[in-house]
Enzyme design. Structure first.
Site, PDB file in Angstrom:
ATOM      1  CE  LYS A 151      -4.371  -1.791   1.264  1.00 48.60           C
ATOM      2  NZ  LYS A 151      -5.652  -1.642   1.835  1.00 48.60           N
ATOM      3  CE  LYS A 184      -5.992  -8.139  -0.603  1.00 46.97           C
ATOM      4  NZ  LYS A 184      -6.791  -8.006   0.572  1.00 46.97           N
ATOM      5  CE  LYS A 190     -13.712  -4.038   1.502  1.00 43.88           C
ATOM      6  NZ  LYS A 190     -12.704  -3.879   2.536  1.00 43.88           N
TER       7      LYS A 190
HETATM    8  N1  AQP Z   1      -9.179 -11.697  -2.137  1.00 41.74           N
HETATM    9  C1  AQP Z   1      -9.515 -12.151  -0.940  1.00 41.74           C
HETATM   10  N2  AQP Z   1      -9.721 -13.481  -0.750  1.00 41.74           N
HETATM   11  C2  AQP Z   1     -10.092 -13.960   0.479  1.00 41.74           C
HETATM   12  N3  AQP Z   1     -10.294 -13.149   1.552  1.00 41.74           N
HETATM   13  C3  AQP Z   1     -10.105 -11.820   1.403  1.00 41.74           C
HETATM   14  N4  AQP Z   1     -10.231 -10.773   2.236  1.00 41.74           N
HETATM   15  C4  AQP Z   1      -9.935  -9.631   1.575  1.00 41.74           C
HETATM   16  N5  AQP Z   1      -9.611  -9.892   0.306  1.00 41.74           N
HETATM   17  C5  AQP Z   1      -9.711 -11.249   0.152  1.00 41.74           C
HETATM   18  C6  AQP Z   1     -10.649 -10.894   3.631  1.00 41.74           C
HETATM   19  O1  AQP Z   1     -11.807 -10.108   3.824  1.00 41.74           O
HETATM   20  C7  AQP Z   1     -11.828  -9.613   5.162  1.00 41.74           C
HETATM   21  C8  AQP Z   1     -12.127  -8.157   5.159  1.00 41.74           C
HETATM   22  O2  AQP Z   1     -11.126  -7.457   4.464  1.00 41.74           O
HETATM   23  P1  AQP Z   1     -10.964  -5.913   4.744  1.00 41.74           P
HETATM   24  O3  AQP Z   1     -12.130  -5.190   4.240  1.00 41.74           O
HETATM   25  O4  AQP Z   1     -10.705  -5.663   6.144  1.00 41.74           O
HETATM   26  O5  AQP Z   1      -9.681  -5.435   4.035  1.00 41.74           O
HETATM   27  P2  AQP Z   1      -8.787  -5.889   2.883  1.00 41.74           P
HETATM   28  O6  AQP Z   1      -8.158  -7.178   3.170  1.00 41.74           O
HETATM   29  O7  AQP Z   1      -7.851  -4.752   2.716  1.00 41.74           O
HETATM   30  O8  AQP Z   1      -9.770  -6.001   1.649  1.00 41.74           O
HETATM   31  P3  AQP Z   1      -9.515  -5.543   0.203  1.00 41.74           P
HETATM   32  O9  AQP Z   1     -10.672  -5.974  -0.561  1.00 41.74           O
HETATM   33  O10 AQP Z   1      -8.201  -5.977  -0.319  1.00 41.74           O
HETATM   34  O11 AQP Z   1      -9.550  -3.968   0.304  1.00 41.74           O
HETATM   35  P4  AQP Z   1      -8.518  -2.908  -0.237  1.00 41.74           P
HETATM   36  O12 AQP Z   1      -8.545  -3.031  -1.709  1.00 41.74           O
HETATM   37  O13 AQP Z   1      -9.115  -1.618   0.240  1.00 41.74           O
HETATM   38  O14 AQP Z   1      -7.205  -3.224   0.361  1.00 41.74           O
HETATM   39  C9  AQP Z   1     -10.462  -9.953   5.762  1.00 41.74           C
HETATM   40  O15 AQP Z   1     -10.630 -11.093   6.585  1.00 41.74           O
HETATM   41  C10 AQP Z   1      -9.615 -10.313   4.581  1.00 41.74           C
HETATM   42  O16 AQP Z   1      -8.629 -11.268   4.889  1.00 41.74           O
END
Ligand code: AQP
Length: 326
Positions: A111, A192, A195
């Site tokens: 990030k 992965k 969002k």
């Molecule tokens: N691709 C993924 N596969 C499986 N699990 C996932 N999680 C996130 N991406 C995947 C799990 O979802 C939960 C919530 O995630 P979060 O909202 O706290 O944050 P994150 O991991 O930062 O999600 P994103 O989608 O990747 O957001 P951005 O793009 O903003 O960084 C967690 O349990 C996570 O493991």
């Protein structure tokens, strides 16, 4: 009963990865655990947020928790910032962690990569996450694979503090799905699903219409050798589709691959489209009702009271152990 804690950031676009990696576990664990599920808005502001949008996203995630099956009668659902213990314990843990271990976190590297100036919150994010977990004497943390390193750090911090100030924290374990622990981006299966990715076809959001689901999956990146087999290293695109299908159907990736022997990627994609549409339809229906109901804010207020009662006990113990206050 063992205690479970986990959370999701209210940053919009809750996707299939969040669902299959984390939310699905939230629902399963309710049966025989004491569950606490948080909407982690303080984590969301580690990157800039529009305040009005953030307010809406908090309610969106709360409604999605309930729409997938988290039951507020069985589980505590609340917003992180309504329990002040998270920020307070976060500071105490900052004073018991090292910059070296935080700079090593792969999520921080990803990030912050290439930026000249990076917010301190991005670096200390895993410490706040450790506080979230330790505040509730958590035994089990259901998360996706991407959070493995953060869970390890949480355990390290808990063990470190316990070493100095005996029996302060319960040392938690991460819990990961067999299929679904790491759902990859549909347009680039080496990354992965996320969002914040710019391409909307990289992910399936839980509220996507059937047409959008079909478009995103049918154009998913695969490879040119034409063989359907589970091999994440050499065939990440096909393996990702098998993984998604397996997470929905409960069938093993090997059995699915065997069933599709001799068939084309288009056949597999069509079945993944159908399985995804079928699984998301009831969630979308539930969501529409819950999001509009007055009950939602009442659930969050009640959840905050219940969470706060547990958190205050831990904070009392922590303040005493560290000699804080008089
Ligand atoms: N691709 C993924 N596969 C499986 N699990 C996932 N999680 C996130 N991406 C995947 C799990 O979802 C939960 C919530 O995630 P979060 O909202 O706290 O944050 P994150 O991991 O930062 O999600 P994103 O989608 O990747 O957001 P951005 O793009 O903003 O960084 C967690 O349990 C996570 O493991």
């Amino acid at each position: 009963m063992k205690r479970v804690f986990s959370g999701v950031q209210p940053t919009g676009n809750i996707h299939l990865g969040n669902y299959l990696g984390a939310l699905k576990q939230f629902v399963e664990l309710q049966k025989d655990h004491e569950c606490i599920y948080c909407i982690v808005d303080e984590h969301a502001i580690t990157v800039p947020q529009d305040p009005k949008e953030l307010q809406q996203h908090i309610l969106d995630v709360a409604a999605l928790y309930m729409a997938v099956g988290v039951d507020p009668k069985k589980s505590i659902i609340f917003v992180q910032s309504s329990v002040s213990g998270h920020a307070e314990l976060g500071w105490v843990l900052c004073c018991n962690s090292y910059t070296g271990e935080l700079f090593r976190m792969t999520q921080f590297k990803a990030k912050s990569g290439g930026k000249e100036s990076v917010g301190t919150g991005l670096l200390t994010y895993p410490v706040l996450m450790a506080a979230d977990i330790l505040l509730y004497d958590t035994d089990v943390v259901p998360v996706g694979n991407d959070q493995k390193q953060h869970i390890e750090l949480c355990r390290d911090i808990a063990i470190r503090v316990n070493h100095k100030y005996k029996d302060t924290f319960v040392v938690p374990d991460g819990r990961f799905m067999k299929s679904g622990a790491r759902i990859m981006a549909l347009d680039d299966p080496t990354q992965k699903m996320s969002k914040s990715a710019i391409n909307v076809h990289s992910r399936i959001s839980l509220l996507d219409e059937d047409n959008k689901i079909k478009k995103s999956i049918m154009r998913a990146t695969t490879d040119s050798d034409g063989e359907i087999r589970f091999d994440p290293e050499n065939k990440p695109g096909v393996s990702n589709l098998l993984n998604i299908y397996s997470a929905f159907s409960g069938e093993s990736v090997e059995d699915i691959a065997a069933r599709f022997a001799g068939k084309g990627y288009g056949d597999l994609k069509k079945e993944v489209v159908a399985a995804t549409q079928d699984a998301l339809r009831p969630i979308k229906d539930n969501y529409a009702q819950i999001r509009e109901s007055d009950e939602l804010k009442a659930v969050l207020r009640d959840g905050a009271d219940r969470a706060n009662a547990i958190a205050e006990k831990t904070m009392k113990r922590v303040r005493e152990k560290f000699g804080l206050g008089i």
